[in-house]
Design a protein around this motif. Structure first.
Motif, PDB file in Angstrom:
ATOM      1  N   LEU A  42      33.430  36.854  45.315  1.00 31.81           N
ATOM      2  CA  LEU A  42      34.356  36.899  44.180  1.00 31.81           C
ATOM      3  C   LEU A  42      34.047  38.083  43.270  1.00 31.81           C
ATOM      4  CD1 LEU A  42      34.596  33.110  43.209  1.00 31.81           C
ATOM      5  CD2 LEU A  42      36.342  34.519  44.316  1.00 31.81           C
ATOM      6  N   ILE A  43      32.764  38.381  43.090  1.00 27.43           N
ATOM      7  CA  ILE A  43      32.374  39.522  42.257  1.00 27.43           C
ATOM      8  C   ILE A  43      32.886  40.822  42.853  1.00 27.43           C
ATOM      9  CG2 ILE A  43      30.397  40.894  41.482  1.00 27.43           C
ATOM     10  CD1 ILE A  43      28.887  38.251  41.137  1.00 27.43           C
ATOM     11  N   MET A  45      35.419  41.176  44.809  1.00 26.84           N
ATOM     12  CA  MET A  45      36.875  41.183  44.653  1.00 26.84           C
ATOM     13  C   MET A  45      37.275  41.578  43.236  1.00 26.84           C
ATOM     14  SD  MET A  45      38.096  37.818  46.770  1.00 26.84           S
ATOM     15  CE  MET A  45      37.940  37.713  48.561  1.00 26.84           C
ATOM     16  N   LEU A  46      36.580  41.019  42.240  1.00 26.92           N
ATOM     17  CA  LEU A  46      36.900  41.323  40.845  1.00 26.92           C
ATOM     18  C   LEU A  46      36.626  42.785  40.521  1.00 26.92           C
ATOM     19  CD1 LEU A  46      35.485  38.129  39.084  1.00 26.92           C
ATOM     20  CD2 LEU A  46      37.891  38.725  39.440  1.00 26.92           C
ATOM     21  N   GLU A  47      35.574  43.347  41.138  1.00 20.99           N
ATOM     22  CA  GLU A  47      35.258  44.760  40.898  1.00 20.99           C
ATOM     23  C   GLU A  47      36.353  45.679  41.404  1.00 20.99           C
ATOM     24  OE1 GLU A  47      31.481  45.283  42.777  1.00 20.99           O
ATOM     25  OE2 GLU A  47      30.378  45.072  40.906  1.00 20.99           O
ATOM     26  N   SER A  48      37.091  45.221  42.416  1.00 21.06           N
ATOM     27  CA  SER A  48      38.135  46.064  43.000  1.00 21.06           C
ATOM     28  C   SER A  48      39.419  46.056  42.182  1.00 21.06           C
ATOM     29  CB  SER A  48      38.446  45.597  44.435  1.00 21.06           C
ATOM     30  OG  SER A  48      39.033  44.307  44.427  1.00 21.06           O
ATOM     31  N   ILE A  49      39.519  45.152  41.186  1.00 20.99           N
ATOM     32  CA  ILE A  49      40.717  45.071  40.344  1.00 20.99           C
ATOM     33  C   ILE A  49      40.638  46.129  39.249  1.00 20.99           C
ATOM     34  CG2 ILE A  49      42.102  43.626  38.817  1.00 20.99           C
ATOM     35  CD1 ILE A  49      40.984  41.182  40.261  1.00 20.99           C
ATOM     36  N   PHE A  52      40.063  45.345  35.073  1.00 19.75           N
ATOM     37  CA  PHE A  52      39.091  44.251  34.927  1.00 19.75           C
ATOM     38  C   PHE A  52      37.701  44.723  35.326  1.00 19.75           C
ATOM     39  CE2 PHE A  52      36.682  40.567  36.219  1.00 19.75           C
ATOM     40  CZ  PHE A  52      36.991  39.635  35.248  1.00 19.75           C
ATOM     41  N   GLY A  53      37.635  45.414  36.492  1.00 14.62           N
ATOM     42  CA  GLY A  53      36.351  45.903  36.959  1.00 14.62           C
ATOM     43  C   GLY A  53      35.729  46.915  36.022  1.00 14.62           C
ATOM     44  N   HIS A  56      34.517  45.029  32.604  1.00 14.24           N
ATOM     45  CA  HIS A  56      33.366  44.131  32.775  1.00 14.24           C
ATOM     46  C   HIS A  56      32.372  44.685  33.799  1.00 14.24           C
ATOM     47  CE1 HIS A  56      35.611  41.081  30.512  1.00 14.24           C
ATOM     48  NE2 HIS A  56      36.658  41.394  31.267  1.00 14.24           N
ATOM     49  N   LEU A  60      29.400  42.533  35.897  1.00 16.18           N
ATOM     50  CA  LEU A  60      29.568  42.381  37.347  1.00 16.18           C
ATOM     51  C   LEU A  60      28.452  43.086  38.111  1.00 16.18           C
ATOM     52  CD1 LEU A  60      33.441  42.954  37.621  1.00 16.18           C
ATOM     53  CD2 LEU A  60      32.205  40.783  37.726  1.00 16.18           C
TER      54      LEU A  60
END
Length: 282
Positions: A42-43, A45-49, A52-53, A56, A60
């Motif tokens: 999930l981390i 995936m979130l970094e690729s946004i 958001f990445g 944060h 992350l």
């Protein structure tokens, strides 16, 4: 002698926790490991946004480093608690564990490669140990045997489908023509295969009434064709299952040999089926 015995005991205890899921400690370890793996994915995936990445990034990044260090410690612990470490290192899970750990370290020198940490999704295969799905290996063997037994029939079926696709594709090429997207026979055959398999990308579509009528027949034919290989394999699977009715069911567990790392032992087995080493029962 006492120190050697103590060293052996903690290694056996560590092996029981890490490699086995039949004990409470082993099951808890695997559950926590799976949760950490999912969190790591999930981390990534979130970094690729975008956005958001960036906002944060520090949180992350630190979370990813903590998880990577935990995976590194787990990898070292797996090597320490087995008598033949190279057996684990070059095993399927050993290679996956290594590949899922190193990307973050590599990204310290080469940016962007840490995204390969998504390889950790493969480690979710360890859920089979928790659910004790090894007892269903016999059923999977029957399925493999059924596929092998029906391969000749399936080959003939696919050959017939290919011939039908070539014939119908050629007809559609003559009916629709280049002006409607059917620029050549191979492309028309491609349309026929896509339509016959009920995929329907929609990149090519017949425009004439006759072409649409033929397309309708191909679609209906596609639904009938889907059932054919299913019936072939189902019949062979039933046949294989009937052959095994005389063989009693054997329950397998997640017991792992601390000497050779072989798994899937029978319940209540005292010795490893592979090397004869005495198994540890928690």
């Amino acid at each position: 002698m006492a120190s050697k015995a103590n060293n052996q005991n903690w290694r056996e205890k560590l092996h029981e926790i890490i490699y086995e899921a039949d004990t409470p400690a082993g099951k808890l370890f695997d559950v926590i490991l799976l949760i950490v793996i999912v969190a790591s994915i999930l981390i990534v995936m979130l970094e690729s946004i975008k956005g958001f990445g960036t906002r944060h990034y520090n949180i992350l990044n630190w979370a990813e480093w903590i998880i990577t260090i935990l995976f590194s410690l787990e990898y070292v612990a797996r090597i320490i608690c087995v008598k033949k470490p190279f057996k684990y290192i070059f095993s399927f899970y050993g290679i996956i564990d290594f590949l899922s750990t190193v990307p973050k370290y590599i990204s310290f020198f080469f940016g962007g490669i840490h995204a390969l940490a998504a390889l950790r999704a493969l480690r979710l295969l360890r859920v089979f140990r928790i659910l004790k799905l090894a007892r269903y290996l016999g059923a999977s063997k029957n399925l493999v045997n059924a596929l092998k037994a029906s391969k000749a029939k399936i080959f003939v079926f696919l050959f017939v489908v290919l011939i039908v696709s070539i014939i119908l594709g050629t007809i559609m090429y003559m009916v629709e023509g280049e002006e409607n997207g059917f620029t050549n026979i191979p492309k028309s055959v491609y349309w026929c295969i896509v339509t016959l398999t009920t995929v329907g990308f929609g990149d090519i579509a017949p425009q004439t009434p006759l072409g649409q009528f033929i397309a309708s027949l191909v679609m209906i034919l596609g639904y009938g064709i889907i059932a054919v290989p299913t019936g072939i394999v189902s019949a062979e699977y039933t046949s294989q299952k009937n052959k095994d009715t005389s063989v009693p069911d054997v329950n397998l567990n997640t017991q792992s040999c601390s000497n050779c790392s072989a798994g899937n032992h029978r319940d209540n087995a005292e010795y490893c089926y592979n090397c004869g080493y005495k198994l540890n029962h928690g």
